[in-house]
Design a protein around this motif. Structure first.
Motif, PDB file in Angstrom:
ATOM      1  N   LEU A   1      -8.418   3.847   4.184  1.00  0.00           N
ATOM      2  CA  LEU A   1      -7.055   4.394   4.244  1.00  0.00           C
ATOM      3  C   LEU A   1      -7.078   5.851   4.700  1.00  0.00           C
ATOM      4  CD1 LEU A   1      -5.509   2.868   0.982  1.00  0.00           C
ATOM      5  CD2 LEU A   1      -5.314   2.012   3.316  1.00  0.00           C
TER       6      LEU A   1
ATOM      7  N   LEU B   1      -0.734   4.010  -6.231  1.00  0.00           N
ATOM      8  CA  LEU B   1      -1.416   2.953  -5.493  1.00  0.00           C
ATOM      9  C   LEU B   1      -0.571   2.452  -4.322  1.00  0.00           C
ATOM     10  CD1 LEU B   1      -2.908   0.708  -8.325  1.00  0.00           C
ATOM     11  CD2 LEU B   1      -4.015   2.543  -7.034  1.00  0.00           C
TER      12      LEU B   1
ATOM     13  N   GLY C   1     -13.424   0.273  -4.742  1.00  0.00           N
ATOM     14  CA  GLY C   1     -12.005   0.659  -4.761  1.00  0.00           C
ATOM     15  C   GLY C   1     -11.046  -0.507  -4.626  1.00  0.00           C
TER      16      GLY C   1
END
Ligand code: AMP
Length: 187
Positions: free
Chosen positions: A40, A63, A90
């Motif tokens: 990300l 999140l 993760g």
């Protein structure tokens, strides 16, 4: 374990050393370390459409939605380098994500072999988080990440324990000792 491939999830609070240990362990096991946080962050740095969608959420310590993460992880785990297994860092982070991961593995004809849980005392986590503070991390964001971890992710420890997959490793030791203990835990 199908065909000698190894599917491992690394679970632990922010600041537990998960990212570093994932890299070290993956190198020893010759499987890719797949860090959703890194993926990300790379998307944000590239200014991709995905990056634009997740940037604000990440900066707040919250999140990214389960639906969006499902797309990201499904695409990544379908790649050729994952054929011999992988180490996930993760992901999953919510109950819904554990289900998604099971579904993805089912489709691939695989299943999870181990979930390594790196445990580190709370005060040590805060100390480490402040040490590795990124430019845009305020103490509030750090506290928010820990809160989200406790509420959303910590319950996965019990879930995987019940499934017989949990391997607990004391993460409050030197880097080398932790890596060795992790290898031992999944032998
Ligand atoms: P990390 O480097 O693993 O701490 O991830 C950094 C940030 O990316 C997190 O604080 C979330 O905003 C987002 N993120 C990474 N993995 C996930 C996930 N599995 N589910 C939701 N958000 C995630």
């Amino acid at each position: 374990m199908a065909g000698g491939s190894l599917h491992v999830v690394l679970l632990g609070p922010p600041g537990s050393g998960k990212g570093t240990q994932a890299e070290r362990l993956a190198a020893k096991l010759s499987v890719p370390a797949i860090s959703t946080g890194e993926m990300l962050r790379a998307a944000v740095a590239q200014g991709s459409a995905l990056g634009a969608r997740v940037e604000g959420v990440m900066a707040s310590g919250q999140l990214v939605s389960d639906e969006l993460m499902a797309e990201v992880v499904q695409d990544r785990l379908a790649k050729d380098d994952c054929k011999g297994g992988f180490l996930l860092d993760g992901y999953p982070r919510t109950a819904a994500q554990t289900q998604t991961l099971d579904d993805i593995l089912d489709d691939l004809g695989e299943r999870l072999d181990h979930v390594i849980y790196l445990s580190v005392p709370e005060e040590e986590l805060v100390r480490r988080a402040l040490l590795r503070q990124r430019d845009d991390d305020t103490e509030e964001v750090i506290q928010e990440r820990l809160r989200v971890y406790r509420n959303e992710t910590e319950p996965l420890v019990a879930h995987y324990e019940q499934a017989g997959l949990l391997r607990r490793v004391d993460g409050d030791r030197s880097m080398d000792e932790v890596t060795a203990a992790m290898l031992e835990a999944i032998r």
